[in-house]
Scaffold this motif. Sequence first.
Motif, PDB file in Angstrom:
ATOM      1  N   SER A 160       0.844  -1.189   0.000  1.00 29.09           N
ATOM      2  CA  SER A 160       0.000   0.000   0.000  1.00 29.09           C
ATOM      3  C   SER A 160       0.880   1.239   0.000  1.00 29.09           C
ATOM      4  N   MET A 161       0.228   2.410  -0.070  1.00 28.03           N
ATOM      5  CA  MET A 161       0.983   3.650  -0.027  1.00 28.03           C
ATOM      6  C   MET A 161       1.767   3.754   1.274  1.00 28.03           C
ATOM      7  N   GLU A 218     -17.914   2.029  -1.125  1.00 25.28           N
ATOM      8  CA  GLU A 218     -17.538   1.043  -0.117  1.00 25.28           C
ATOM      9  C   GLU A 218     -16.628  -0.059  -0.662  1.00 25.28           C
ATOM     10  N   SER A 219     -16.570  -0.224  -1.986  1.00 28.84           N
ATOM     11  CA  SER A 219     -15.793  -1.316  -2.561  1.00 28.84           C
ATOM     12  C   SER A 219     -14.478  -0.799  -3.131  1.00 28.84           C
ATOM     13  N   GLU A 220     -13.572  -1.719  -3.383  1.00 33.16           N
ATOM     14  CA  GLU A 220     -12.288  -1.382  -3.985  1.00 33.16           C
ATOM     15  C   GLU A 220     -12.366  -1.649  -5.476  1.00 33.16           C
ATOM     16  N   PRO A 221     -12.227  -0.619  -6.310  1.00 34.66           N
ATOM     17  CA  PRO A 221     -12.370  -0.810  -7.757  1.00 34.66           C
ATOM     18  C   PRO A 221     -11.189  -1.592  -8.329  1.00 34.66           C
ATOM     19  N   PRO A 222     -11.363  -2.207  -9.506  1.00 32.03           N
ATOM     20  CA  PRO A 222     -10.263  -2.962 -10.133  1.00 32.03           C
ATOM     21  C   PRO A 222      -9.013  -2.128 -10.350  1.00 32.03           C
ATOM     22  N   ARG A 252      -6.895  -2.143  -7.262  1.00 29.59           N
ATOM     23  CA  ARG A 252      -6.139  -3.389  -7.092  1.00 29.59           C
ATOM     24  C   ARG A 252      -4.950  -3.439  -8.058  1.00 29.59           C
ATOM     25  N   LEU A 253      -5.163  -2.941  -9.294  1.00 29.34           N
ATOM     26  CA  LEU A 253      -4.067  -2.895 -10.257  1.00 29.34           C
ATOM     27  C   LEU A 253      -2.966  -1.961  -9.769  1.00 29.34           C
ATOM     28  N   ALA A 254      -3.360  -0.803  -9.214  1.00 25.97           N
ATOM     29  CA  ALA A 254      -2.365   0.145  -8.707  1.00 25.97           C
ATOM     30  C   ALA A 254      -1.581  -0.454  -7.549  1.00 25.97           C
ATOM     31  N   ASP A 255      -2.256  -1.196  -6.674  1.00 25.78           N
ATOM     32  CA  ASP A 255      -1.558  -1.844  -5.563  1.00 25.78           C
ATOM     33  C   ASP A 255      -0.543  -2.861  -6.079  1.00 25.78           C
ATOM     34  N   ARG A 256      -0.932  -3.613  -7.113  1.00 28.03           N
ATOM     35  CA  ARG A 256       0.004  -4.596  -7.677  1.00 28.03           C
ATOM     36  C   ARG A 256       1.203  -3.893  -8.333  1.00 28.03           C
ATOM     37  N   LEU A 257       0.928  -2.805  -9.066  1.00 29.11           N
ATOM     38  CA  LEU A 257       2.017  -2.066  -9.693  1.00 29.11           C
ATOM     39  C   LEU A 257       2.958  -1.482  -8.641  1.00 29.11           C
ATOM     40  N   ALA A 258       2.363  -0.959  -7.549  1.00 29.39           N
ATOM     41  CA  ALA A 258       3.189  -0.414  -6.474  1.00 29.39           C
ATOM     42  C   ALA A 258       4.055  -1.503  -5.855  1.00 29.39           C
ATOM     43  N   ALA A 259       3.478  -2.688  -5.662  1.00 28.06           N
ATOM     44  CA  ALA A 259       4.252  -3.805  -5.094  1.00 28.06           C
ATOM     45  C   ALA A 259       5.390  -4.197  -6.017  1.00 28.06           C
ATOM     46  N   TRP A 260       5.093  -4.296  -7.320  1.00 23.02           N
ATOM     47  CA  TRP A 260       6.152  -4.657  -8.274  1.00 23.02           C
ATOM     48  C   TRP A 260       7.264  -3.610  -8.281  1.00 23.02           C
ATOM     49  N   LEU A 261       6.870  -2.328  -8.172  1.00 21.79           N
ATOM     50  CA  LEU A 261       7.866  -1.261  -8.178  1.00 21.79           C
ATOM     51  C   LEU A 261       8.771  -1.349  -6.951  1.00 21.79           C
ATOM     52  N   VAL A 262       8.191  -1.639  -5.805  1.00 20.96           N
ATOM     53  CA  VAL A 262       8.992  -1.765  -4.582  1.00 20.96           C
ATOM     54  C   VAL A 262       9.923  -2.974  -4.673  1.00 20.96           C
ATOM     55  N   ILE A 283       2.074   6.001  -7.434  1.00 21.79           N
ATOM     56  CA  ILE A 283       0.956   5.172  -7.910  1.00 21.79           C
ATOM     57  C   ILE A 283       0.039   4.814  -6.751  1.00 21.79           C
ATOM     58  N   ALA A 284       0.638   4.338  -5.662  1.00 21.64           N
ATOM     59  CA  ALA A 284      -0.166   3.930  -4.509  1.00 21.64           C
ATOM     60  C   ALA A 284      -0.832   5.118  -3.844  1.00 21.64           C
ATOM     61  N   ALA A 285      -0.190   6.287  -3.904  1.00 19.52           N
ATOM     62  CA  ALA A 285      -0.749   7.464  -3.239  1.00 19.52           C
ATOM     63  C   ALA A 285      -1.836   8.137  -4.071  1.00 19.52           C
ATOM     64  N   GLY A 286      -1.625   8.215  -5.394  1.00 19.14           N
ATOM     65  CA  GLY A 286      -2.527   8.988  -6.230  1.00 19.14           C
ATOM     66  C   GLY A 286      -3.800   8.279  -6.635  1.00 19.14           C
ATOM     67  N   THR A 287      -3.752   6.959  -6.780  1.00 17.92           N
ATOM     68  CA  THR A 287      -4.923   6.227  -7.276  1.00 17.92           C
ATOM     69  C   THR A 287      -6.136   6.342  -6.353  1.00 17.92           C
ATOM     70  N   PRO A 288      -5.998   6.119  -5.028  1.00 13.05           N
ATOM     71  CA  PRO A 288      -7.192   6.257  -4.172  1.00 13.05           C
ATOM     72  C   PRO A 288      -7.810   7.643  -4.241  1.00 13.05           C
ATOM     73  N   LEU A 289      -6.967   8.684  -4.318  1.00 12.77           N
ATOM     74  CA  LEU A 289      -7.499  10.041  -4.394  1.00 12.77           C
ATOM     75  C   LEU A 289      -8.274  10.250  -5.692  1.00 12.77           C
ATOM     76  N   ALA A 290      -7.743   9.735  -6.790  1.00 14.28           N
ATOM     77  CA  ALA A 290      -8.420   9.888  -8.077  1.00 14.28           C
ATOM     78  C   ALA A 290      -9.757   9.152  -8.083  1.00 14.28           C
ATOM     79  N   VAL A 291      -9.791   7.948  -7.507  1.00 19.15           N
ATOM     80  CA  VAL A 291     -11.027   7.161  -7.464  1.00 19.15           C
ATOM     81  C   VAL A 291     -12.081   7.859  -6.613  1.00 19.15           C
TER      82      VAL A 291
END
Length: 314
Positions: free
Chosen positions: A81-82, A237-241, A244-254, A286-294
Motif C-alpha cells: 500500500s501507499m 464502499e468497494s475497492e475498484p479494479p 487493485r491494479l495500482a496496488d500490484r504495480l506499487a508492489a512490483w515497483l517496490v 501510484i499507490a498514493a494517487g490512485t485512491p485520491l483519483a477514485v
Amino acid sequence: MTETSRPTLRQEMTPLTTGSGRSLWARVDRTYLLRTLVVAFCAALTMSGLTSSWVAGLGLGIGCWPILTEAWEDIRNLRMSMELSMLIAIVAAAAIGELVTSLVITTFVLAAELLEDLSMDRGRDALTDLMSFLPDSVQVRDGDTVTTVPLDQVTPGQLVVVLPGGRIPVDGTVVTGRSTVDQSRITGESLPIEIDAGSEVHSGSINQSGAVEIRAESVGAESSFGRIIEAVRKAQESEPPVQRLADRLAAWLVYLAIGGAALTFLLTHDLTATISVVVVAGACGIAAGTPLAVLAAIARTASGPACFPMRNWR
C-alpha cells in the motif's frame, strides 16, 4: 421482497445525513492536520540547520506513528500500500542520514491522507445530497380524495399526484395529465421530455409544466433513483479494479527497487547509493494517487447526472 421488508431511501439515508454543506475547515481532521504541520515544521528546521537531529527524530516519531500502524496491518495482510511503500522509503532515507528527505516524505504521506479523508467526506456529502433530492412527502389520490403521506409509505399501485415544479418520487406510468419533465439527473439529457397518459416516468425527474397523476410501480430503494444511489454507495464502499491494479504495480515497483538496490550494492559497494535507490522507488506516487483519483471521481459522479440507460434500473 415483501412490502414489510422493502427498503426505503430514508432508511438508507439515515447514517449519512450529517456533514452535508460543512466548510472545508469543519471537514479537516484537526489532529491529523496538526501532526502534518509539526512534521513539516521539523523538516524546515532540520533543513535550515538551526537545530540538532533530535528535532528530526521527534518529527519522524510523531509523523510515522499512524503510517507505521497502517503499514503493519498491510504487512499482516501481505498487501502493498501507499503507507508501506512510503515507510520503506522513510526508513531507508533515515538510515543514510537523510533526515530532511525522511521528513519531507512523511509530510507528503500525511498530506495525502488528509486529502483522502476530504475526498471521502465530499463523496459522503454528495451521496447525502443525492438521497435528499426526493421530497419527504407526496400527494396520493384515493378516489376523489388527495392526501399527503410520507414518501416511505407509498406503495406500488397507488396514484401519486405531482404538481408543476415538483420532483417525481416514484417510477411509474402517467395515468392522467400532460407535462414536460427534466430527466437530466437520471439520463444526462438536458432537453425536457414530453409526457402524457401512458408515458413512463422515473424517480428523480422534475415535473415542469403541468400536473400529472402517476401510477407507482417502483418505490424507494427499488426505484431508478434508489438504484443509482445504491450503485454510488457500493462504489464508495468497494475497492475498484483499478485500485487493485495500482496496488500490484506499487508492489512490483517496490520489489524492483529492492532488487535494483541489491544490484547497486553488488556493483558499487556504496551503501548510500544502494539505499538511495530504495528511497527513489519506494516513494510511490501510484499507490498514493490512485485512491485520491477514485474517490474524487465517485464524488463528481454522485453530484452530476447518472447517464445510465434506464433498462439497467428496471
